[in-house]
Scaffold this active site. Structure first.
Site, PDB file in Angstrom:
ATOM      1  N   ARG A  91     -45.053 -63.880  27.013  1.00 12.32           N
ATOM      2  CA  ARG A  91     -46.121 -64.335  26.111  1.00 12.32           C
ATOM      3  C   ARG A  91     -45.720 -65.596  25.363  1.00 12.32           C
ATOM      4  O   ARG A  91     -46.578 -66.287  24.804  1.00 12.32           O
ATOM      5  CB  ARG A  91     -46.454 -63.226  25.117  1.00 12.32           C
ATOM      6  CG  ARG A  91     -46.952 -61.943  25.766  1.00 12.32           C
ATOM      7  CD  ARG A  91     -47.404 -60.940  24.737  1.00 12.32           C
ATOM      8  NE  ARG A  91     -48.527 -61.448  23.973  1.00 12.32           N
ATOM      9  CZ  ARG A  91     -49.650 -60.754  23.729  1.00 12.32           C
ATOM     10  NH1 ARG A  91     -49.780 -59.543  24.225  1.00 12.32           N
ATOM     11  NH2 ARG A  91     -50.622 -61.277  23.006  1.00 12.32           N
ATOM     12  N   LYS A  97     -35.105 -47.764  33.800  1.00 14.83           N
ATOM     13  CA  LYS A  97     -35.178 -46.514  33.062  1.00 14.83           C
ATOM     14  C   LYS A  97     -35.601 -46.815  31.630  1.00 14.83           C
ATOM     15  O   LYS A  97     -35.432 -47.957  31.179  1.00 14.83           O
ATOM     16  CB  LYS A  97     -33.824 -45.789  33.107  1.00 14.83           C
ATOM     17  CG  LYS A  97     -32.772 -46.280  32.120  1.00 14.83           C
ATOM     18  CD  LYS A  97     -31.563 -45.362  32.134  1.00 14.83           C
ATOM     19  CE  LYS A  97     -30.577 -45.725  31.046  1.00 14.83           C
ATOM     20  NZ  LYS A  97     -30.985 -45.379  29.692  1.00 14.83           N
ATOM     21  N   ASP A 107     -30.984 -47.730  38.385  1.00 16.92           N
ATOM     22  CA  ASP A 107     -30.010 -47.161  37.446  1.00 16.92           C
ATOM     23  C   ASP A 107     -28.741 -47.988  37.605  1.00 16.92           C
ATOM     24  O   ASP A 107     -28.038 -47.862  38.615  1.00 16.92           O
ATOM     25  CB  ASP A 107     -29.746 -45.688  37.770  1.00 16.92           C
ATOM     26  CG  ASP A 107     -28.796 -45.021  36.779  1.00 16.92           C
ATOM     27  OD1 ASP A 107     -28.115 -45.752  36.025  1.00 16.92           O
ATOM     28  OD2 ASP A 107     -28.723 -43.784  36.758  1.00 16.92           O
ATOM     29  N   HIS A 108     -28.459 -48.834  36.635  1.00 18.53           N
ATOM     30  CA  HIS A 108     -27.372 -49.802  36.813  1.00 18.53           C
ATOM     31  C   HIS A 108     -26.025 -49.128  37.024  1.00 18.53           C
ATOM     32  O   HIS A 108     -25.115 -49.720  37.600  1.00 18.53           O
ATOM     33  CB  HIS A 108     -27.301 -50.753  35.604  1.00 18.53           C
ATOM     34  CG  HIS A 108     -26.701 -50.149  34.373  1.00 18.53           C
ATOM     35  ND1 HIS A 108     -27.442 -49.423  33.453  1.00 18.53           N
ATOM     36  CD2 HIS A 108     -25.431 -50.154  33.909  1.00 18.53           C
ATOM     37  CE1 HIS A 108     -26.654 -49.018  32.483  1.00 18.53           C
ATOM     38  NE2 HIS A 108     -25.433 -49.437  32.723  1.00 18.53           N
ATOM     39  N   LYS A 141     -22.176 -49.961  39.891  1.00 21.67           N
ATOM     40  CA  LYS A 141     -20.787 -50.208  39.512  1.00 21.67           C
ATOM     41  C   LYS A 141     -19.866 -49.956  40.702  1.00 21.67           C
ATOM     42  O   LYS A 141     -20.053 -49.006  41.467  1.00 21.67           O
ATOM     43  CB  LYS A 141     -20.389 -49.323  38.324  1.00 21.67           C
ATOM     44  CG  LYS A 141     -21.118 -49.685  37.031  1.00 21.67           C
ATOM     45  CD  LYS A 141     -20.716 -48.755  35.900  1.00 21.67           C
ATOM     46  CE  LYS A 141     -21.418 -49.116  34.600  1.00 21.67           C
ATOM     47  NZ  LYS A 141     -20.940 -50.362  34.014  1.00 21.67           N
ATOM     48  N   GLU A 186     -19.142 -43.423  24.275  1.00 23.69           N
ATOM     49  CA  GLU A 186     -19.318 -44.772  23.750  1.00 23.69           C
ATOM     50  C   GLU A 186     -18.790 -44.847  22.324  1.00 23.69           C
ATOM     51  O   GLU A 186     -19.072 -43.961  21.504  1.00 23.69           O
ATOM     52  CB  GLU A 186     -20.797 -45.167  23.750  1.00 23.69           C
ATOM     53  CG  GLU A 186     -21.442 -45.217  25.119  1.00 23.69           C
ATOM     54  CD  GLU A 186     -22.920 -45.549  25.016  1.00 23.69           C
ATOM     55  OE1 GLU A 186     -23.259 -46.738  25.064  1.00 23.69           O
ATOM     56  OE2 GLU A 186     -23.720 -44.608  24.878  1.00 23.69           O
ATOM     57  N   ASP A 230     -31.391 -40.315  27.410  1.00 27.67           N
ATOM     58  CA  ASP A 230     -30.845 -41.653  27.597  1.00 27.67           C
ATOM     59  C   ASP A 230     -29.710 -41.694  28.607  1.00 27.67           C
ATOM     60  O   ASP A 230     -29.549 -42.686  29.317  1.00 27.67           O
ATOM     61  CB  ASP A 230     -30.344 -42.186  26.248  1.00 27.67           C
ATOM     62  CG  ASP A 230     -30.005 -43.667  26.301  1.00 27.67           C
ATOM     63  OD1 ASP A 230     -30.845 -44.451  26.780  1.00 27.67           O
ATOM     64  OD2 ASP A 230     -28.897 -44.035  25.869  1.00 27.67           O
ATOM     65  N   HIS A 268     -27.912 -41.343  34.382  1.00 26.57           N
ATOM     66  CA  HIS A 268     -26.546 -41.749  34.725  1.00 26.57           C
ATOM     67  C   HIS A 268     -25.662 -40.568  35.130  1.00 26.57           C
ATOM     68  O   HIS A 268     -25.033 -40.566  36.195  1.00 26.57           O
ATOM     69  CB  HIS A 268     -25.882 -42.452  33.537  1.00 26.57           C
ATOM     70  CG  HIS A 268     -26.568 -43.695  33.095  1.00 26.57           C
ATOM     71  ND1 HIS A 268     -27.312 -44.491  33.932  1.00 26.57           N
ATOM     72  CD2 HIS A 268     -26.617 -44.299  31.881  1.00 26.57           C
ATOM     73  CE1 HIS A 268     -27.784 -45.523  33.258  1.00 26.57           C
ATOM     74  NE2 HIS A 268     -27.391 -45.424  32.016  1.00 26.57           N
ATOM     75  N   LYS A 285     -22.243 -40.986  21.379  1.00 26.51           N
ATOM     76  CA  LYS A 285     -22.043 -42.272  20.715  1.00 26.51           C
ATOM     77  C   LYS A 285     -21.109 -42.101  19.524  1.00 26.51           C
ATOM     78  O   LYS A 285     -20.944 -41.014  18.998  1.00 26.51           O
ATOM     79  CB  LYS A 285     -23.392 -42.847  20.272  1.00 26.51           C
ATOM     80  CG  LYS A 285     -24.255 -43.318  21.438  1.00 26.51           C
ATOM     81  CD  LYS A 285     -25.479 -44.056  20.960  1.00 26.51           C
ATOM     82  CE  LYS A 285     -26.255 -44.644  22.123  1.00 26.51           C
ATOM     83  NZ  LYS A 285     -25.510 -45.704  22.837  1.00 26.51           N
TER      84      LYS A 285
END
Length: 507
Positions: free
Chosen positions: A53, A159, A188-189, A193, A227, A246, A251, A351
């Site tokens: 935009r 995702k 899904d990154h 890997k 994480e 998440d 994953h 996390k």
């Protein structure tokens, strides 16, 4: 992850990025496409068109991307002339995803490319936008006749794919009414890997492992994705998602499928994905009364990480001060089939943990009879196979060996395959692999619709219970810890403990 990859010399590519001015585009997509270009993977005829935009010219868009590539690419910008050549293939389209004109403009770009290249281009629509826009964009593409060619049109969905089983079913129904399943790339990154891809090679290219890969020799499996970071500026999104949505639904269950799947007949995408779906269907479903015994949820409080004070989850921006959202989840699963009957699979993610790491630990059963005296086995531990995805990329087998000396003393030693020590070249980023596979039409590393639905179906009893019952213990673990005490109890009841690789000392 095509069986034989090669530069796309005979193909023409049009790559439309909805959300062209967003964070994902600047940090991941353009750096990945630029690296593919540098390495000679892209065809002579290709064009990347960002849609957004923001009122700007194509040159302003390219200038912004140049800064992004300098900051986020694994090899930075490189030679100026190389960037200029790549930038000549980049364009920008000021757009509104709800306006017919946007899709008329897309159609115009496709017609122009077809005429200029004298070939039917492969058209990729990458939806780097909020999930609420997935359906409207797909519907508009269909309305304007931009999705009908199953041989050339492809759509890439980031995702989260749905927020629960019902929404995933609804989105799948909509997408498959417009596209063939072969056109839909649910990305899904994690699956891009290097170490994750190597699980398939490690398992199915080495005959010594298959006889051991079952309930007769394996004691239990752990998959731990932790994480050190908090939610940062994603508080608003995360408070609607939580750790289960998440991380676990996509994953971590993907990693479990790679570890637990049966050997595929061949390396064709659907054959590999069939075996993954088999795992999800074989996983034992939870009854409501079993959830408290087999799951743990947590939420972090404030604390100190690397000498800096960090806020608790409920103090993060965009988060409800009375939030019931979990930032930690631990689950004990069983897979009810011949290979894995009775072997527990422990999953953990959170996390603000003590360290950032993604580790799969496969612990083997103990020796059937101990012949060594007690004094020789003071440091005894069962054999482990450890697949480290991050922070280091390695696969190691922990065995017992004799310590040098005149007496018989045993201690654990590691047999290590370390990527950085074995291979000197740069490792491609996950998005480089996945974007190239999208262009090649290889769906091996992408989730199929029934796999997404099976994962949601497995987790819905837990999700419903956690959502419907407010936790009275939140927050229940401090920042820079390994999570709630109940998570330790979950695995300790079976005589095990959570495994973590020791942190390497910083130089």
């Amino acid at each position: 992850m095509a069986q034989t990859k090669g530069p796309l010399t005979s193909q023409s590519i049009l790559f439309f990025i909805f959300g062209g001015t967003g964070d994902l585009t600047s940090r991941k997509l353009i750096p990945a496409l630029y690296n593919l270009f540098i390495d000679g993977w892209l065809p002579q005829n290709f064009k990347i068109i960002g849609l957004g935009r923001t009122s700007q010219t194509a040159q302003q868009f390219r200038d912004a991307l140049k800064t992004d590539v300098s900051s986020f690419s694994r090899r930075s910008l490189g030679k100026e002339e190389t960037w200029n050549e790549f930038a000549g293939h980049v364009d920008f389209l000021v757009s509104d995803i709800g306006a017919d004109k946007t899709y008329d403009d897309i159609g115009g770009h496709i017609s122009s490319a077809r005429e200029s290249w004298n070939a039917e281009p492969c058209v990729i629509y990458y939806l780097a936008v909020a999930p609420r826009f997935f359906g409207p964009i797909a519907t508009s593409l269909s309305k304007h006749g931009l999705a009908s060619n199953s041989n050339s049109a492809r759509i890439v969905i980031e995702k989260p794919f749905g927020t629960d089983l019902a929404s995933a079913l609804e989105l799948n129904k909509l997408l498959t009414s417009i596209f063939d399943e072969s056109q839909i790339y649910r990305i899904d990154h994690y699956l891009g890997k290097e170490t994750v891809q190597n699980i398939l090679a490690f398992r199915f290219a080495n005959s010594i492992l298959e006889p051991l890969w079952n309930r007769n020799y394996i004691d239990h499996v752990q998959i731990s994705v932790t994480e050190q970071l908090g939610v940062g500026d994603r508080g608003g999104y995360y408070d609607e998602a939580g750790a289960l949505r998440d991380m676990v639904q996509n994953h971590i269950l993907q990693l479990l499928c790679l570890i637990a799947m049966e050997p595929p007949v061949n390396f064709q995408a659907d054959e590999v994905r069939n075996r993954k779906v088999d795992v999800l269907h074989a996983m034992r479903k939870f009854h409501p009364e079993e959830i408290q015994k087999n799951t743990v949820r947590g939420q972090y409080s404030k604390g100190w990480i690397e000498g800096k004070e960090v806020p608790g989850y409920r103090e993060e921006g965009g988060v409800d001060t009375e939030s019931n959202t979990e930032t930690f989840a631990a689950i004990k699963f069983f897979i009810d089939n011949w290979r894995w009957n009775g072997v527990p699979f422990y999953l953990r993610t959170g996390k603000r943990m003590h360290q950032s790491s993604s580790i799969i630990s496969i612990q083997f059963k103990d020796v059937p009879h101990m012949i060594f005296p007690t004094g020789a086995i003071e440091g005894w531990q069962q054999n482990r196979l450890i697949i480290s995805i991050q922070p280091e990329m390695s696969i190691r087998i922990q065995v017992q060996g004799k310590r040098p000396g005149l007496d018989m003393t045993l201690n654990p030693v590691d047999l290590v395959f370390d990527y950085s020590g074995t291979y000197k070249g740069e490792t491609p980023e996950a998005y480089e692999t996945l974007l190239l596979d999208t262009m090649l039409g290889d769906q091996t590393l992408f989730m199929r619709g029934d796999q997404v639905e099976a994962a949601w179906e497995l987790l819905m009893p837990i999700l419903s219970t956690w959502t419907g019952k407010k936790s009275l213990s939140f927050p229940n673990y401090p920042a820079d810890s390994w999570g709630p005490e109940a998570a330790e109890a979950l695995i300790a009841r079976d005589g095990f403990h959570w495994f973590a690789l020791p942190l390497k000392q910083k130089k």
